[in-house]
Design a protein around this motif. Structure first.
Motif, PDB file in Angstrom:
ATOM      1  N   LYS A 105       0.865  -1.177   0.000  1.00  0.00           N
ATOM      2  CA  LYS A 105       0.000   0.000   0.000  1.00  0.00           C
ATOM      3  C   LYS A 105       0.904   1.230   0.000  1.00  0.00           C
ATOM      4  O   LYS A 105       1.745   1.376   0.888  1.00  0.00           O
ATOM      5  N   MET A 106       0.753   2.079  -1.018  1.00  0.00           N
ATOM      6  CA  MET A 106       1.649   3.216  -1.123  1.00  0.00           C
ATOM      7  C   MET A 106       0.910   4.498  -1.469  1.00  0.00           C
ATOM      8  O   MET A 106      -0.205   4.468  -1.999  1.00  0.00           O
ATOM      9  N   SER A 157       4.151  13.574  -9.629  1.00  0.00           N
ATOM     10  CA  SER A 157       4.971  12.408  -9.988  1.00  0.00           C
ATOM     11  C   SER A 157       4.112  11.206 -10.334  1.00  0.00           C
ATOM     12  O   SER A 157       4.483  10.383 -11.162  1.00  0.00           O
ATOM     13  N   GLY A 158       2.940  11.112  -9.681  1.00  0.00           N
ATOM     14  CA  GLY A 158       2.039  10.004  -9.988  1.00  0.00           C
ATOM     15  C   GLY A 158       1.582  10.049 -11.424  1.00  0.00           C
ATOM     16  O   GLY A 158       1.602   9.040 -12.141  1.00  0.00           O
ATOM     17  N   ASP A 196       2.910   1.081   3.379  1.00  0.00           N
ATOM     18  CA  ASP A 196       4.198   0.393   3.344  1.00  0.00           C
ATOM     19  C   ASP A 196       5.284   1.269   2.733  1.00  0.00           C
ATOM     20  O   ASP A 196       6.460   1.137   3.067  1.00  0.00           O
ATOM     21  N   LEU A 197       4.874   2.153   1.828  1.00  0.00           N
ATOM     22  CA  LEU A 197       5.839   2.985   1.103  1.00  0.00           C
ATOM     23  C   LEU A 197       5.159   4.281   0.673  1.00  0.00           C
ATOM     24  O   LEU A 197       4.010   4.270   0.234  1.00  0.00           O
ATOM     25  N   VAL A 198       5.882   5.374   0.792  1.00  0.00           N
ATOM     26  CA  VAL A 198       5.376   6.679   0.372  1.00  0.00           C
ATOM     27  C   VAL A 198       6.472   7.386  -0.418  1.00  0.00           C
ATOM     28  O   VAL A 198       7.643   7.377  -0.019  1.00  0.00           O
ATOM     29  N   ILE A 199       6.104   7.970  -1.547  1.00  0.00           N
ATOM     30  CA  ILE A 199       7.020   8.825  -2.292  1.00  0.00           C
ATOM     31  C   ILE A 199       6.617  10.254  -1.977  1.00  0.00           C
ATOM     32  O   ILE A 199       5.461  10.631  -2.177  1.00  0.00           O
ATOM     33  N   ALA A 244      11.870   8.269  -1.172  1.00  0.00           N
ATOM     34  CA  ALA A 244      11.088   7.057  -0.932  1.00  0.00           C
ATOM     35  C   ALA A 244      11.127   6.832   0.575  1.00  0.00           C
ATOM     36  O   ALA A 244      12.209   6.704   1.161  1.00  0.00           O
ATOM     37  N   VAL A 245       9.966   6.804   1.200  1.00  0.00           N
ATOM     38  CA  VAL A 245       9.890   6.753   2.661  1.00  0.00           C
ATOM     39  C   VAL A 245       9.141   5.500   3.096  1.00  0.00           C
ATOM     40  O   VAL A 245       8.092   5.168   2.534  1.00  0.00           O
ATOM     41  N   TYR A 246       9.677   4.806   4.098  1.00  0.00           N
ATOM     42  CA  TYR A 246       9.003   3.626   4.627  1.00  0.00           C
ATOM     43  C   TYR A 246       9.262   3.516   6.120  1.00  0.00           C
ATOM     44  O   TYR A 246      10.217   4.107   6.642  1.00  0.00           O
ATOM     45  N   PRO A 247       8.399   2.798   6.844  1.00  0.00           N
ATOM     46  CA  PRO A 247       8.565   2.690   8.298  1.00  0.00           C
ATOM     47  C   PRO A 247       9.887   2.046   8.667  1.00  0.00           C
ATOM     48  O   PRO A 247      10.421   1.208   7.925  1.00  0.00           O
ATOM     49  N   TYR A 248      10.417   2.435   9.809  1.00  0.00           N
ATOM     50  CA  TYR A 248      11.684   1.891  10.271  1.00  0.00           C
ATOM     51  C   TYR A 248      11.543   0.414  10.620  1.00  0.00           C
ATOM     52  O   TYR A 248      10.677   0.015  11.372  1.00  0.00           O
TER      53      TYR A 248
END
Length: 311
Positions: free
Chosen positions: A106-107, A113-114, A151-154, A281-285
């Motif tokens: 899920k991002m 950019s999309g 799970d992932l975010v730009i 690109a950002v995701y949880p630690y």
């Protein structure tokens, strides 16, 4: 010593049940969890009941309409989440040894950019990896990865949350531009200070303020306060207004790259605009980011770099 051994044995034996319990709390449904794990409702119910019997406490209050987590259940859930996360990380850590990439991500990605490349890039990645699915939301707001379950975010901008991992992809330069029609009717500003006498179209989605435009000066960057009759939080709408000759716009270069190359818009201050934001690109630690996330980020990064001249 016997009590310690039996307790450790109970913990090891119940790891699967703890993971199942965490899923029940998160989804609020026995049937949903049963479906996710290819089990029957009765099996899920019996395993939760067994966990309650072994611990000697009630974890869930069940009615025909909903599940409610007890105080003891809330405490156990916090630990169960860690068990679930550790199991997922262990699987992810070795998933790279096989060639198959599967699972669901899920991002969230920014609208510019999309539209520009991410929709195509992510769909291409899914096509290359059968069994891999993505739920992609186009949204400019800074979503809460943990709270919203991403799970992932730009994202483009400044990142301060130390609980997240951010991988820098590239930087996005902003430009100030106008259509030839606007310039013909209103004249071309020669220095940034002349913008105060022009109709400046404003992009409301800015942490620094829509009317605060940043420039490079001899003593460092400075802010010029502008004004205009049109403001929007939608980048595509801002571009259309600029193309229509209705004012001077301040926006990411990638959005109007082709317009500038084709002469539909004129870059007024190509070497003086100070706004330049990183794309991340950002995701949880986690101790070990998943193979699917790493591969997806690398695929996205390669697509950005292929058109880095747009930025």
């Amino acid at each position: 010593m016997k009590n310690i051994s039996s307790k450790n044995g109970l913990i090891m034996a119940k790891a699967d049940d703890l993971i199942l319990f965490a899923q029940v709390v998160e989804h609020g449904s026995f049937s949903k969890v049963a479906e996710l794990n290819s089990l029957t409702n009765s099996v899920v119910s019996k395993r939760i009941a067994r966990l309650e019997d072994d611990l000697g406490v009630q974890l869930l209050y069940r009615t025909t309409r909903k599940l409610t987590v007890s105080e003891a259940g809330k405490v156990l859930y916090l630990g169960s989440k860690n068990v679930k996360q550790a199991a997922m990380e262990a699987v992810d850590a070795v998933s790279g040894f096989g060639e198959k990439v599967s699972g669901h991500v899920k991002m969230s990605v920014p609208t510019i950019s999309g539209d520009l490349l991410l929709a195509d890039a992510v769909a291409e990645f899914c096509a290359e990896h059968p069994g891999f699915t993505v739920d992609m939301s186009l949204d400019n707001r800074f979503v809460d990865l943990i709270e919203d379950g991403y799970d992932l975010v730009i994202r483009t901008g400044y990142l301060e949350d130390s609980s997240l991992i951010a991988r820098h992809i590239l930087d996005s330069q902003w430009v100030i531009c106008a259509a030839p029609r606007y310039i013909a009717l209103n004249g071309r500003p020669e220095v940034p200070q002349e913008l105060v006498d022009h109709n400046c179209l404003q992009y409301a989605y800015q942490t620094t303020g829509a009317s605060d435009w940043q420039f490079i000066g001899e003593q460092g960057n400075y802010i010029l306060r502008v004004s205009g009759n049109f403001s929007t939080d939608n980048a595509a709408a801002l571009r259309k207004a600029a193309l229509g000759g209705y004012g001077i716009a301040y926006m990411p270069r990638c959005l109007v790259y082709h317009d500038i190359m084709e002469g539909k818009l004129v870059d007024l201050f190509p070497d003086q605009v100070g706004k330049r934001l990183g794309i991340y690109a950002v995701y949880p630690y986690t101790r070990q980011p998943s193979q699917k996330i790493r591969l997806l980020i690398e695929h996205i990064r390669s697509r950005y770099l292929a058109i880095k001249h747009y930025f």
